[in-house]
Design a protein around this motif. Structure first.
Motif, PDB file in Angstrom:
ATOM      1  N   LYS A  26       8.884  -9.669   9.661  1.00 45.72           N
ATOM      2  CA  LYS A  26       7.801  -8.498   9.236  1.00 45.72           C
ATOM      3  C   LYS A  26       7.692  -8.767   8.067  1.00 45.72           C
ATOM      4  CE  LYS A  26       7.982  -5.333  12.526  1.00 45.72           C
ATOM      5  NZ  LYS A  26       6.308  -4.377  12.604  1.00 45.72           N
ATOM      6  N   PHE A  27       6.654  -7.825   7.367  1.00 45.83           N
ATOM      7  CA  PHE A  27       6.186  -8.122   5.747  1.00 45.83           C
ATOM      8  C   PHE A  27       6.931  -6.615   5.246  1.00 45.83           C
ATOM      9  CE2 PHE A  27       2.151  -9.996   6.666  1.00 45.83           C
ATOM     10  CZ  PHE A  27       1.806 -11.245   6.614  1.00 45.83           C
ATOM     11  N   ILE A  28       7.939  -6.400   4.153  1.00 44.78           N
ATOM     12  CA  ILE A  28       7.716  -5.310   2.908  1.00 44.78           C
ATOM     13  C   ILE A  28       7.307  -5.470   1.703  1.00 44.78           C
ATOM     14  CG2 ILE A  28      10.250  -6.584   2.269  1.00 44.78           C
ATOM     15  CD1 ILE A  28      11.051  -3.895   2.930  1.00 44.78           C
ATOM     16  N   ALA A  29       6.633  -3.945   1.777  1.00 43.92           N
ATOM     17  CA  ALA A  29       5.698  -3.916   0.531  1.00 43.92           C
ATOM     18  C   ALA A  29       6.365  -3.133  -0.340  1.00 43.92           C
ATOM     19  CB  ALA A  29       4.175  -3.501   0.860  1.00 43.92           C
ATOM     20  N   GLY A  30       6.258  -1.586  -0.290  1.00 41.16           N
ATOM     21  CA  GLY A  30       7.210  -0.373  -1.096  1.00 41.16           C
ATOM     22  C   GLY A  30       8.419  -0.521   0.156  1.00 41.16           C
ATOM     23  N   GLY A  31       8.029  -0.465   1.626  1.00 36.65           N
ATOM     24  CA  GLY A  31       9.664  -0.182   1.944  1.00 36.65           C
ATOM     25  C   GLY A  31       9.950   1.145   2.750  1.00 36.65           C
ATOM     26  N   ALA A  99       3.089  13.316   2.104  1.00 36.36           N
ATOM     27  CA  ALA A  99       4.926  12.724   1.295  1.00 36.36           C
ATOM     28  C   ALA A  99       4.956  13.640  -0.464  1.00 36.36           C
ATOM     29  CB  ALA A  99       4.348  10.773   0.826  1.00 36.36           C
ATOM     30  N   ALA A 107       4.879   3.639  -2.270  1.00 36.64           N
ATOM     31  CA  ALA A 107       3.805   3.422  -0.973  1.00 36.64           C
ATOM     32  C   ALA A 107       2.993   2.742  -0.996  1.00 36.64           C
ATOM     33  CB  ALA A 107       4.000   3.899  -0.724  1.00 36.64           C
ATOM     34  N   GLY A 110      -1.311  -1.217   2.071  1.00 40.46           N
ATOM     35  CA  GLY A 110      -1.550  -1.396   3.232  1.00 40.46           C
ATOM     36  C   GLY A 110      -0.468  -1.063   4.282  1.00 40.46           C
ATOM     37  N   ASN A 112       0.964   2.245   4.098  1.00 37.21           N
ATOM     38  CA  ASN A 112       0.143   3.679   4.725  1.00 37.21           C
ATOM     39  C   ASN A 112       0.074   3.370   5.795  1.00 37.21           C
ATOM     40  OD1 ASN A 112      -1.493   6.038   5.151  1.00 37.21           O
ATOM     41  ND2 ASN A 112      -0.314   6.559   2.571  1.00 37.21           N
ATOM     42  N   PRO A 162       0.720   9.482  11.325  1.00 37.60           N
ATOM     43  CA  PRO A 162       0.841  10.600  10.672  1.00 37.60           C
ATOM     44  C   PRO A 162       0.650  10.335   9.561  1.00 37.60           C
ATOM     45  CG  PRO A 162       3.038   8.797  10.463  1.00 37.60           C
ATOM     46  CD  PRO A 162       1.785   8.546  11.901  1.00 37.60           C
ATOM     47  N   ASP A 164      -2.161  10.567   6.213  1.00 41.22           N
ATOM     48  CA  ASP A 164      -3.195  11.400   5.573  1.00 41.22           C
ATOM     49  C   ASP A 164      -4.359  10.330   4.911  1.00 41.22           C
ATOM     50  OD1 ASP A 164      -2.230  14.692   5.825  1.00 41.22           O
ATOM     51  OD2 ASP A 164      -0.027  13.276   4.383  1.00 41.22           O
ATOM     52  N   LEU A 206      -4.026  -5.552  14.370  1.00 43.90           N
ATOM     53  CA  LEU A 206      -3.700  -6.637  12.823  1.00 43.90           C
ATOM     54  C   LEU A 206      -3.145  -7.497  14.629  1.00 43.90           C
ATOM     55  CD1 LEU A 206      -4.002  -6.717  10.284  1.00 43.90           C
ATOM     56  CD2 LEU A 206      -1.566  -6.576  10.759  1.00 43.90           C
ATOM     57  N   ILE A 212      -2.310  -7.444   5.722  1.00 48.11           N
ATOM     58  CA  ILE A 212      -3.989  -6.938   5.120  1.00 48.11           C
ATOM     59  C   ILE A 212      -3.876  -7.275   3.727  1.00 48.11           C
ATOM     60  CG2 ILE A 212      -4.800  -4.723   4.975  1.00 48.11           C
ATOM     61  CD1 ILE A 212      -2.819  -3.358   6.841  1.00 48.11           C
ATOM     62  N   PHE A 239       4.534  16.089   7.351  1.00 47.96           N
ATOM     63  CA  PHE A 239       3.319  15.822   8.118  1.00 47.96           C
ATOM     64  C   PHE A 239       2.255  16.510   8.436  1.00 47.96           C
ATOM     65  CE2 PHE A 239       6.453  12.437   7.516  1.00 47.96           C
ATOM     66  CZ  PHE A 239       5.821  11.409   7.040  1.00 47.96           C
TER      67      PHE A 239
HETATM   68  C1  LIG Z   1      10.133  11.479   3.405  1.00 44.11           C
HETATM   69  C2  LIG Z   1       8.772  10.933   3.780  1.00 44.11           C
HETATM   70  C3  LIG Z   1       7.494  10.994   3.664  1.00 44.11           C
HETATM   71  C4  LIG Z   1       5.955  11.264   5.185  1.00 44.11           C
HETATM   72  N1  LIG Z   1       5.409  12.126   4.348  1.00 44.11           N
HETATM   73  C5  LIG Z   1       3.592  10.808   4.269  1.00 44.11           C
HETATM   74  C6  LIG Z   1       2.681  12.146   4.245  1.00 44.11           C
HETATM   75  O1  LIG Z   1       2.936  13.167   4.218  1.00 44.11           O
HETATM   76  N2  LIG Z   1       1.278  11.371   4.647  1.00 44.11           N
HETATM   77  C7  LIG Z   1       1.488  10.304   4.666  1.00 44.11           C
HETATM   78  O2  LIG Z   1       0.487   9.693   4.964  1.00 44.11           O
HETATM   79  N3  LIG Z   1       2.670   9.270   4.481  1.00 44.11           N
HETATM   80  C8  LIG Z   1       4.171   9.810   4.418  1.00 44.11           C
HETATM   81  N4  LIG Z   1       4.979   9.135   4.383  1.00 44.11           N
HETATM   82  C9  LIG Z   1       4.595   7.211   4.459  1.00 44.11           C
HETATM   83  C10 LIG Z   1       4.883   6.743   4.141  1.00 44.11           C
HETATM   84  O3  LIG Z   1       2.801   6.940   2.785  1.00 44.11           O
HETATM   85  C11 LIG Z   1       4.273   5.469   4.098  1.00 44.11           C
HETATM   86  O4  LIG Z   1       5.928   5.340   4.649  1.00 44.11           O
HETATM   87  C12 LIG Z   1       3.869   4.540   3.239  1.00 44.11           C
HETATM   88  O5  LIG Z   1       2.993   5.086   2.750  1.00 44.11           O
HETATM   89  C13 LIG Z   1       4.066   2.832   3.662  1.00 44.11           C
HETATM   90  O6  LIG Z   1       4.075   1.963   2.663  1.00 44.11           O
HETATM   91  P1  LIG Z   1       4.969   0.779   2.312  1.00 44.11           P
HETATM   92  O7  LIG Z   1       4.073  -0.079   0.992  1.00 44.11           O
HETATM   93  O8  LIG Z   1       6.239   1.813   1.276  1.00 44.11           O
HETATM   94  O9  LIG Z   1       5.394   0.549   3.123  1.00 44.11           O
HETATM   95  P2  LIG Z   1       6.255  -0.464   3.812  1.00 44.11           P
HETATM   96  O10 LIG Z   1       7.911   0.366   4.342  1.00 44.11           O
HETATM   97  O11 LIG Z   1       6.856  -2.002   2.674  1.00 44.11           O
HETATM   98  O12 LIG Z   1       5.728  -1.327   4.992  1.00 44.11           O
HETATM   99  C14 LIG Z   1       4.991  -0.374   6.538  1.00 44.11           C
HETATM  100  C15 LIG Z   1       4.768  -1.459   7.624  1.00 44.11           C
HETATM  101  O13 LIG Z   1       3.407  -1.957   6.596  1.00 44.11           O
HETATM  102  C16 LIG Z   1       3.464  -3.398   6.821  1.00 44.11           C
HETATM  103  N5  LIG Z   1       2.625  -3.715   5.883  1.00 44.11           N
HETATM  104  C17 LIG Z   1       3.104  -3.259   4.714  1.00 44.11           C
HETATM  105  N6  LIG Z   1       2.179  -4.404   4.665  1.00 44.11           N
HETATM  106  C18 LIG Z   1       1.346  -4.493   4.373  1.00 44.11           C
HETATM  107  C19 LIG Z   1       0.484  -5.694   5.121  1.00 44.11           C
HETATM  108  N7  LIG Z   1      -0.292  -5.309   3.023  1.00 44.11           N
HETATM  109  N8  LIG Z   1      -0.264  -6.427   6.157  1.00 44.11           N
HETATM  110  C20 LIG Z   1      -0.112  -6.054   6.773  1.00 44.11           C
HETATM  111  N9  LIG Z   1       1.019  -5.084   7.080  1.00 44.11           N
HETATM  112  C21 LIG Z   1       1.529  -5.138   6.202  1.00 44.11           C
HETATM  113  C22 LIG Z   1       5.075  -3.919   7.094  1.00 44.11           C
HETATM  114  O14 LIG Z   1       5.569  -5.753   7.981  1.00 44.11           O
HETATM  115  C23 LIG Z   1       5.690  -2.771   7.641  1.00 44.11           C
HETATM  116  O15 LIG Z   1       5.212  -3.204   9.600  1.00 44.11           O
HETATM  117  C24 LIG Z   1       6.201   9.779   4.456  1.00 44.11           C
HETATM  118  C25 LIG Z   1       7.238   9.000   4.794  1.00 44.11           C
HETATM  119  C26 LIG Z   1       8.877   9.283   3.841  1.00 44.11           C
HETATM  120  C27 LIG Z   1       9.523   8.557   3.522  1.00 44.11           C
END
Ligand SMILES: Cc1cc2nc3c(=O)[nH]c(=O)nc-3n(C[C@H](O)[C@H](O)[C@H](O)COP(=O)(O)OP(=O)(O)OC[C@H]3O[C@@H](n4cnc5c(N)ncnc54)[C@H](O)[C@@H]3O)c2cc1C
Ligand code: SF4
Length: 338
Positions: A26-31, A99, A107, A110, A112, A162, A164, A206, A212, A239
């Motif tokens: 799996k990719f990890i971005a912000g985690g 969030a 975050a 991608g 999101n 979930p 927005d 995807l 992405i 959410f």
């Molecule tokens: C407490 C809490 C409240 C939240 N409330 C909201 C809310 O109200 N509204 C809302 O919209 N979101 C909400 N979020 C979600 C938050 O927006 C997402 O967790 C965040 O956008 C994910 O981005 P990330 O970079 O951290 O992804 P990661 O956690 O790093 O990855 C998430 C997934 O995306 C994949 N991925 C990441 N980047 C890519 C890429 N470039 N290409 C292909 N796959 C990829 C990863 O493999 C993984 O499967 C909330 C999260 C938390 C923890």
């Protein structure tokens, strides 16, 4: 403790090569989503490929007047970017409704799109869930389903997506740029997320070996008549039960063009162009908006605890469209159409 390998991708080609080599990577971005899911064993990747250092962090204008957003642009940077705040304020509003400030700082754009459902049973590894474990059953259909979907559900899954941000991206007709072993392709935002059908384990179109790279917005940003209205149990850090993104072009009180989509009601942002067609060329009145709402919700189905969402969605649509038509995007405005 479940062991996994951790590597960093040097560039986009390296990221694709690494993910194509391991079907359980799996990719990890912000985690911010993936790590939470790993801590409770919902996700068990054998290999984490860290893409957070890839140069996909630019927001830039493209030929034709649109804007290209790199997949690693943090949600906060995107919401506050001058190009987005000025030309696509609906997108800024949607992101800032999600969030918390700290989460939005981490975050990525991608990530999101790829975040997973918040269905309670998806997180509870001792209960059946077809999305987590295909073929095991769906605990939500006869369980606690207050937050679940009312549109586009199947006998296998009634989860919602979930995000927005994705609701606004659907209204803006955004395109998702992806790359895989066979090159680059573009997926319309409205086709990016899937309905559950009998494969709820697949959230998006995807492929597993694709990344992405960017989101592209067309020039039309609806920066005068727009709204993002999010209805939820608390006013922050929750959410959506139902949300609406709406954009209009107005000619006085006449709607020249309207687009809208709902969040919190389906496995994907729910956009229905036949409901939008009922608005175009019409006067911006509560009756016009109610007709469009009733049409969009014609096949809505409630379960034991979420039937209230159907009426909530109807009212959210009428209020959101009223705000957009009035050019008063903030929820607190109660200005009436003359
Ligand atoms: C407490 C809490 C409240 C939240 N409330 C909201 C809310 O109200 N509204 C809302 O919209 N979101 C909400 N979020 C979600 C938050 O927006 C997402 O967790 C965040 O956008 C994910 O981005 P990330 O970079 O951290 O992804 P990661 O956690 O790093 O990855 C998430 C997934 O995306 C994949 N991925 C990441 N980047 C890519 C890429 N470039 N290409 C292909 N796959 C990829 C990863 O493999 C993984 O499967 C909330 C999260 C938390 C923890
Ligand atoms: S609604 Fe979907 S995510 Fe929730 S329990 Fe059923 S199969 Fe799992």
């Amino acid at each position: 403790m479940i062991n996994f390998q951790y590597t960093r991708a040097n560039d986009v080609s390296d990221a694709i090569r690494q993910i194509a080599a391991d079907s359980n990577a799996k990719f990890i971005a912000g985690g911010t989503n993936l790590l939470d899911l790993m801590k409770i064993d919902v996700e068990q990747p054998s290999h984490l490929i860290d893409i957070s250092h890839l140069p996909l962090t630019r927001v830039e204008e493209v030929a034709g007047g649109g804007v290209r957003i790199g997949a690693l642009v943090p949600n906060s940077d995107l919401a506050w970017h001058p190009l987005i705040a000025k030309r696509y304020p609906m997108l800024s509003s949607a992101i800032l409704a999600g969030a918390s400030a700290q989460l939005r700082n981490m975050a990525s754009t991608g990530g999101n799109l790829m975040q997973r459902t918040r269905c309670f049973y998806f997180y509870d590894t001792v209960t059946p869930c077809n999305k987590r474990e295909p073929g095991s059953g769906c605990s939500a259909i006869r369980g606690v389903n207050r937050i679940n979907a009312i549109l586009g559900t199947s006998e296998s899954c009634i989860a919602t997506h979930p995000s927005d941000m994705c609701v606004a991206l659907a209204v803006l007709d955004a395109n998702v740029h992806v790359m895989g072993p066979s090159g680059e392709r573009t997926i319309a935002m409205t086709d990016f997320h899937r309905l559950p059908g009998n494969t709820p384990q697949r959230d998006t179109n995807l492929n597993a070996d694709e990344i992405i790279t960017a989101i592209e917005l067309p020039a039309e940003g609806f920066n005068k008549n727009y709204t993002y209205l999010k209805i939820r149990d608390r006013l922050s850090y929750a959410f959506a039960l139902v949300s609406i993104a709406a954009g209009m072009e107005m000619d006085g009180k006449t709607i020249r063009q309207a687009r809208f989509a709902l969040g919190g009601v389906a496995h994907k942002p729910w956009r229905d162009q036949s409901a939008e067609a009922l608005l175009n060329g019409q006067q911006a009145t509560p009756e016009t908006f109610m007709r469009a709402a009733n049409h969009l919700l014609r096949d809505a189905r409630g379960y034991d605890h979420n039937t209230f969402k159907i009426e909530l969605a109807r009212r959210t649509i009428v209020r959101g469209l009223t705000q957009a038509a009035n050019g008063t995007p903030q929820s607190q405005s109660n200005k009436k159409i003359a």
